[in-house]
Structure formats: structure tokens, C-alpha cells
Design a protein around this motif. Structure first.
Motif, PDB file in Angstrom:
ATOM      1  N   ILE A 268       0.866  -1.168   0.000  1.00  0.00           N
ATOM      2  CA  ILE A 268       0.000   0.000   0.000  1.00  0.00           C
ATOM      3  C   ILE A 268       0.903   1.218   0.000  1.00  0.00           C
ATOM      4  CG2 ILE A 268      -1.790   1.257   1.247  1.00  0.00           C
ATOM      5  CD1 ILE A 268      -2.531  -1.496   2.537  1.00  0.00           C
ATOM      6  N   VAL A 269       0.601   2.178  -0.878  1.00  0.00           N
ATOM      7  CA  VAL A 269       1.394   3.403  -0.950  1.00  0.00           C
ATOM      8  C   VAL A 269       0.494   4.612  -0.711  1.00  0.00           C
ATOM      9  CG1 VAL A 269       3.230   2.486  -2.422  1.00  0.00           C
ATOM     10  CG2 VAL A 269       1.209   3.429  -3.484  1.00  0.00           C
ATOM     11  N   LEU A 270       1.084   5.665  -0.150  1.00  0.00           N
ATOM     12  CA  LEU A 270       0.365   6.860   0.247  1.00  0.00           C
ATOM     13  C   LEU A 270       1.040   8.099  -0.326  1.00  0.00           C
ATOM     14  CD1 LEU A 270      -1.773   8.181   2.268  1.00  0.00           C
ATOM     15  CD2 LEU A 270       0.136   8.284   3.878  1.00  0.00           C
ATOM     16  N   CYS A 271       0.233   9.030  -0.824  1.00  0.00           N
ATOM     17  CA  CYS A 271       0.753  10.331  -1.252  1.00  0.00           C
ATOM     18  C   CYS A 271       0.801  11.220  -0.014  1.00  0.00           C
ATOM     19  CB  CYS A 271      -0.149  10.963  -2.315  1.00  0.00           C
ATOM     20  SG  CYS A 271       0.402  12.620  -2.806  1.00  0.00           S
TER      21      CYS A 271
ATOM     22  N   CYS B 203      12.007   3.614  -9.828  1.00  0.00           N
ATOM     23  CA  CYS B 203      10.652   3.711 -10.344  1.00  0.00           C
ATOM     24  C   CYS B 203       9.679   3.630  -9.173  1.00  0.00           C
ATOM     25  CB  CYS B 203      10.395   2.574 -11.335  1.00  0.00           C
ATOM     26  SG  CYS B 203       8.890   2.791 -12.273  1.00  0.00           S
ATOM     27  N   GLY B 204       8.479   4.026  -9.394  1.00  0.00           N
ATOM     28  CA  GLY B 204       7.455   3.933  -8.361  1.00  0.00           C
ATOM     29  C   GLY B 204       6.207   4.637  -8.807  1.00  0.00           C
ATOM     30  N   ILE B 205       5.132   4.417  -8.077  1.00  0.00           N
ATOM     31  CA  ILE B 205       3.872   5.081  -8.389  1.00  0.00           C
ATOM     32  C   ILE B 205       3.978   6.523  -7.918  1.00  0.00           C
ATOM     33  CG2 ILE B 205       1.405   5.107  -7.918  1.00  0.00           C
ATOM     34  CD1 ILE B 205       1.616   2.069  -7.501  1.00  0.00           C
TER      35      ILE B 205
ATOM     36  N   GLU C 193       5.278  13.417  -7.097  1.00  0.00           N
ATOM     37  CA  GLU C 193       6.284  12.786  -6.244  1.00  0.00           C
ATOM     38  C   GLU C 193       5.987  11.301  -6.064  1.00  0.00           C
ATOM     39  OE1 GLU C 193       7.017  14.828  -2.588  1.00  0.00           O
ATOM     40  OE2 GLU C 193       6.996  16.784  -3.550  1.00  0.00           O
ATOM     41  N   THR C 194       7.038  10.506  -5.811  1.00  0.00           N
ATOM     42  CA  THR C 194       6.873   9.080  -5.573  1.00  0.00           C
ATOM     43  C   THR C 194       6.114   8.868  -4.271  1.00  0.00           C
ATOM     44  OG1 THR C 194       8.944   8.627  -6.733  1.00  0.00           O
ATOM     45  CG2 THR C 194       8.098   6.879  -5.317  1.00  0.00           C
ATOM     46  N   MET C 195       5.137   7.964  -4.311  1.00  0.00           N
ATOM     47  CA  MET C 195       4.316   7.687  -3.137  1.00  0.00           C
ATOM     48  C   MET C 195       5.101   6.834  -2.140  1.00  0.00           C
ATOM     49  SD  MET C 195       0.685   7.020  -5.040  1.00  0.00           S
ATOM     50  CE  MET C 195      -0.418   7.261  -3.658  1.00  0.00           C
ATOM     51  N   LYS C 196       4.821   7.009  -0.846  1.00  0.00           N
ATOM     52  CA  LYS C 196       5.522   6.335   0.245  1.00  0.00           C
ATOM     53  C   LYS C 196       4.806   5.029   0.597  1.00  0.00           C
ATOM     54  CE  LYS C 196       6.130   6.937   5.197  1.00  0.00           C
ATOM     55  NZ  LYS C 196       5.718   7.772   6.321  1.00  0.00           N
ATOM     56  N   GLU C 197       5.565   3.948   0.752  1.00  0.00           N
ATOM     57  CA  GLU C 197       4.973   2.668   1.157  1.00  0.00           C
ATOM     58  C   GLU C 197       4.617   2.729   2.640  1.00  0.00           C
ATOM     59  OE1 GLU C 197       5.808  -2.144   1.044  1.00  0.00           O
ATOM     60  OE2 GLU C 197       7.307  -0.780   0.227  1.00  0.00           O
ATOM     61  N   ILE C 198       3.405   2.246   2.970  1.00  0.00           N
ATOM     62  CA  ILE C 198       2.960   2.193   4.363  1.00  0.00           C
ATOM     63  C   ILE C 198       2.492   0.783   4.691  1.00  0.00           C
ATOM     64  CG2 ILE C 198       2.355   4.637   4.471  1.00  0.00           C
ATOM     65  CD1 ILE C 198      -0.608   3.803   4.187  1.00  0.00           C
TER      66      ILE C 198
END
Length: 49
Positions: free
Chosen positions: A4-7, A25-27, A32-37
Motif C-alpha cells: 500500500i502506498v500513500l501520497c 521507479c514507483g507510483i 512525487e513518488t508515493m511512500k509505502e505504508i
């Protein structure tokens, strides 16, 4: 395992089904690249809404 990623700018949350394996790479969201939570963090954020 679910990812799960969060902006951090707008709070958008995405559950990744198939993750990219490219280097650097990343979503992205809001430019900006979203942070994994963790799933626990995601649940807490959803409870607040």
C-alpha cells in the motif's frame, strides 16, 4: 504480500497489485513518488476518514 502506498501531499492511498521492478521507479502522485505504508497504518488512516 499486499503493498500500500500513500501520497504525502494529498493523502491518496493505492493498493498495488503488481509492482514495477524498474530501477528508480514507483507510483507517483502530485509529482512525487508515493511512500509505502503498512496495512496497520492504512487501517488507521481509513478509520480517521
Amino acid at each position: 504480500m499486499d503493498k500500500i502506498v500513500l501520497c504525502e501531499k494529498c493523502g491518496a492511498m493505492v493498493k498495488v497489485l503488481i509492482d514495477c521492478k524498474c530501477e528508480n521507479c514507483g507510483i507517483k502522485c502530485c509529482g512525487e513518488t508515493m511512500k509505502e505504508i503498512s496495512a496497520d497504518e492504512a487501517s488507521k488512516l481509513l478509520e480517521k476518514k
